[in-house]
Each structure stands twice: as C-alpha cells, then as structure tokens.
Write a protein that holds these residues in place. Structure first.
Motif: not given
Length: 117
Positions: A53-68, A81-91
C-alpha cells in the motif's frame, strides 16, 4: 463487483519487452498490496513481484533487474514492466490483490506471455 483485468500480454522475441497492466475495480485499491504471479505449463504458480500500500516493492530473485512493478492509486492500476525477456518467462501472468489477514484476496483471469523466436 470486484474485477481485476489484466492486459498487455502477447508474443515477444527473447530480449524484448512487454508491459502488463491490471485494472482494478470493486474494492478499495489503495488499501491492498498488489502482486503479480505467473504460472508456466506444468509448474506451480509463483510470485513475480509485489508492491505494498505504501509502495514498498519486492521481486523474485530471477526477476530482479529485469522487471519493474508500479501502481497508480488514482487510476486503480498496477503495472509490470518486463525487459530482457527470456523463453523461461513464458507463462500466464496473474494480477493479485492481497488483502492480508483480514480482507479477501482477489485474482484476475490472467494474460498469456510467450517469449519465443
């Protein structure tokens, strides 16, 4: 009536980008943490990113640096926002409103993301 409607999925080449959006209605959006999950074929649903609610953000390790993840409480939307997408991001990517211990949790229907050449 509560609704979470995802959009923005599609087919993209490896290394490409997509921006998912989730439009929420029917509940007090600003009171909820919002999360993105994904589920690949034959795999369990996994947490991708969350924003409180207060805009604290967390990411799964494999998404850090690529997703926002971001939210706009004025528009009742959450984006991924998903950047540098990989085939394993298919879902299928799902939007989730997390009510914590005392409020209901809500899910969208999901949007397909396919990363392939």
């Amino acid at each position: 009536q509560v609704q979470l409607v995802e959009s923005g999925g599609g087919l993209v080449q490896p290394g490409g980008s997509l921006r998912l959006s989730c439009a929420a209605s029917g509940f007090t959006f600003s009171s909820y943490a919002m999360k993105w999950y994904r589920q690949a074929p034959g795999k369990e649903r996994e947490l991708v990113a969350g924003i409180t609610r207060t805009s604290s953000i967390s990411y799964a390790d494999s998404m850090k640096g690529r997703f926002t993840i971001s939210r706009d409480n004025a528009k009742n939307t959450v984006a991924l926002q998903m950047n540098s997408l990989k085939p394993e991001d298919t879902a299928v990517y799902f939007c989730n409103a997390d009510g914590g211990a005392y409020r209901p949790h809500y899910w969208g229907q999901g949007t397909q993301v396919t990363v392939s050449s």
